[in-house]
Design a protein around this motif. Structure first.
Motif, PDB file in Angstrom:
ATOM      1  N   LEU A  83      16.385 -14.770   1.003  1.00 62.66           N
ATOM      2  CA  LEU A  83      15.146 -14.281   1.628  1.00 62.66           C
ATOM      3  C   LEU A  83      15.434 -13.698   3.013  1.00 62.66           C
ATOM      4  O   LEU A  83      14.883 -12.674   3.395  1.00 62.66           O
ATOM      5  N   GLN A  84      16.344 -14.360   3.734  1.00 65.63           N
ATOM      6  CA  GLN A  84      16.699 -13.852   5.068  1.00 65.63           C
ATOM      7  C   GLN A  84      17.376 -12.476   4.961  1.00 65.63           C
ATOM      8  O   GLN A  84      17.094 -11.578   5.756  1.00 65.63           O
ATOM      9  N   THR A 134      22.038 -19.460  -0.858  1.00 67.41           N
ATOM     10  CA  THR A 134      20.846 -20.283  -1.069  1.00 67.41           C
ATOM     11  C   THR A 134      19.616 -19.370  -1.100  1.00 67.41           C
ATOM     12  O   THR A 134      19.682 -18.209  -0.699  1.00 67.41           O
ATOM     13  N   GLU A 135      18.496 -19.949  -1.547  1.00 70.28           N
ATOM     14  CA  GLU A 135      17.219 -19.217  -1.575  1.00 70.28           C
ATOM     15  C   GLU A 135      16.901 -18.678  -0.176  1.00 70.28           C
ATOM     16  O   GLU A 135      16.523 -17.523   0.003  1.00 70.28           O
ATOM     17  N   GLN A 136      17.113 -19.560   0.803  1.00 61.88           N
ATOM     18  CA  GLN A 136      16.849 -19.207   2.196  1.00 61.88           C
ATOM     19  C   GLN A 136      17.687 -17.993   2.631  1.00 61.88           C
ATOM     20  O   GLN A 136      17.194 -17.069   3.265  1.00 61.88           O
ATOM     21  N   GLU A 137      18.962 -18.012   2.252  1.00 67.37           N
ATOM     22  CA  GLU A 137      19.858 -16.905   2.624  1.00 67.37           C
ATOM     23  C   GLU A 137      19.440 -15.596   1.951  1.00 67.37           C
ATOM     24  O   GLU A 137      19.499 -14.526   2.558  1.00 67.37           O
ATOM     25  N   LYS A 155      14.841  -9.922   4.462  1.00 69.13           N
ATOM     26  CA  LYS A 155      14.124  -9.676   5.703  1.00 69.13           C
ATOM     27  C   LYS A 155      14.971  -8.780   6.617  1.00 69.13           C
ATOM     28  O   LYS A 155      14.492  -7.779   7.147  1.00 69.13           O
ATOM     29  N   GLU A 186      11.338  -6.886   2.932  1.00 67.24           N
ATOM     30  CA  GLU A 186      10.273  -7.881   2.761  1.00 67.24           C
ATOM     31  C   GLU A 186       9.023  -7.323   2.085  1.00 67.24           C
ATOM     32  O   GLU A 186       8.488  -7.950   1.171  1.00 67.24           O
ATOM     33  N   ARG A 222      17.334 -10.950  -7.658  1.00 71.60           N
ATOM     34  CA  ARG A 222      18.197 -12.093  -7.340  1.00 71.60           C
ATOM     35  C   ARG A 222      19.616 -11.872  -7.858  1.00 71.60           C
ATOM     36  O   ARG A 222      20.592 -12.039  -7.133  1.00 71.60           O
TER      37      ARG A 222
END
Ligand SMILES: Nc1ncnc2c1ncn2[C@@H]1O[C@H](COP(=O)(O)OP(=O)(O)OP(=O)(O)O)[C@@H](O)[C@H]1O
Ligand SMILES: [Mg+2]
Length: 255
Positions: free
Chosen positions: A114-115, A109-112, A118, A123, A98
């Motif tokens: 993880l994306q 953000t967390e979403q960004e 990916k 992943e 992180r």
């Protein structure tokens, strides 16, 4: 600043040491959104051109422009937002994944995050890490391979989202599987951006929009693979050198 990503080198003179000219009246245009491969023997000036575009060195004459704007007039922070580079050796801190990703975009953000993992084909690596994004890299039993490091660097670029990306193409130290993963991530990263690939293996770049051939700081060829094979001796020699080195199939030999 909204950037389209057109890059031009206009009558550029450059030398690292006085009176040892490397670039003399150098001209090259890379259209916005195009993928261009830079090829040439070791020492021909590929990395130097990219360092000039990144603003690491200043030209002695002429100018390097993004969308027609001389980069020497662009604030360094803004320039770094527009141009990103993935090098083979990527600096990772002995911190969590992180932390290493947030360096690229502190407010992601967390979403960004993880994306970005990916998009960068990280992943499966992430799934293996005991504490996911919060796993300290380089810690006990958490060694991270060269290919994985490179993908962390790619994930950082997805977060930064620059209009222009420079990729130092992987050389032979990666195994086939890792290399495939990196190629997939690169293909995704190139979409919608101006991309410059510093290519070591000509077999990997036969489909790019355009190839620029350098020789001792001079542009000696520009065009598509097939044309260059016919028209450009330096390119043909590089290609034949790779092709013949170890017989048919050895086109994958890096230069
Ligand atoms: N910091 C520097 N100081 C002085 N000369 C340098 C410096 N960096 C590079 N050079 C010289 O400039 C020339 C071009 O080097 P450059 O690194 O751009 O080549 P390259 O095409 O990227 O080579 P490679 O394929 O080995 O990465 C070489 O002659 C090199 O020795
Ligand atoms: Mg180089």
């Amino acid at each position: 600043m909204v950037t389209k990503g057109e890059v031009t080198f206009e009558n550029v003179d450059f030398e690292y040491v006085p009176n040892k000219t490397l670039l003399n009246q150098f001209n090259l245009k890379i259209k916005a959104g195009e993928t261009l491969a830079l090829v040439g023997a070791s020492g021909s000036g590929k990395t130097t051109l990219m360092y000039l575009l990144l603003g690491f060195y200043k030209v002695q004459k002429g100018k390097v422009c993004i969308d027609g704007v001389d980069i020497s007039t662009i604030n360094t922070g803004l320039l770094r937002e527009q141009v990103g580079m993935v090098q083979q050796e990527c600096i990772l801190f002995h911190e969590t994944l992180r932390y290493n990703l947030l360096l690229a975009k502190p407010k992601a953000t967390e979403q960004e995050l993880l994306q970005a993992c990916k998009d960068a084909q990280l992943e499966t690596v992430l799934q293996k890490l005991p504490e996911g994004l919060d796993t300290k890299l380089g810690g006990e039993n958490i060694s991270i391979s060269g290919g994985e490091q490179q993908r962390v660097a790619i994930a950082r670029l997805f977060l930064r989202n620059p209009a222009i990306v420079i990729l130092d193409e992987a050389t032979s130290h990666l195994d086939g599987e890792t290399e495939k993963e990196i190629q997939k991530a690169y293909a995704r990263l190139c979409k919608g951006r101006t991309t410059i690939i510093i290519a070591h293996r000509l077999s990997a770049i036969q489909d790019v929009d355009c190839i620029a051939v350098l020789n001792k700081g001079e542009l000696v060829g520009y065009g598509k693979h097939e044309n260059l094979l016919n028209m450009c001796t330096v390119y043909r020699n590089l290609y034949e050198y790779q092709y013949n080195k170890e017989g048919v199939g050895a086109k994958d030999e890096a230069i």
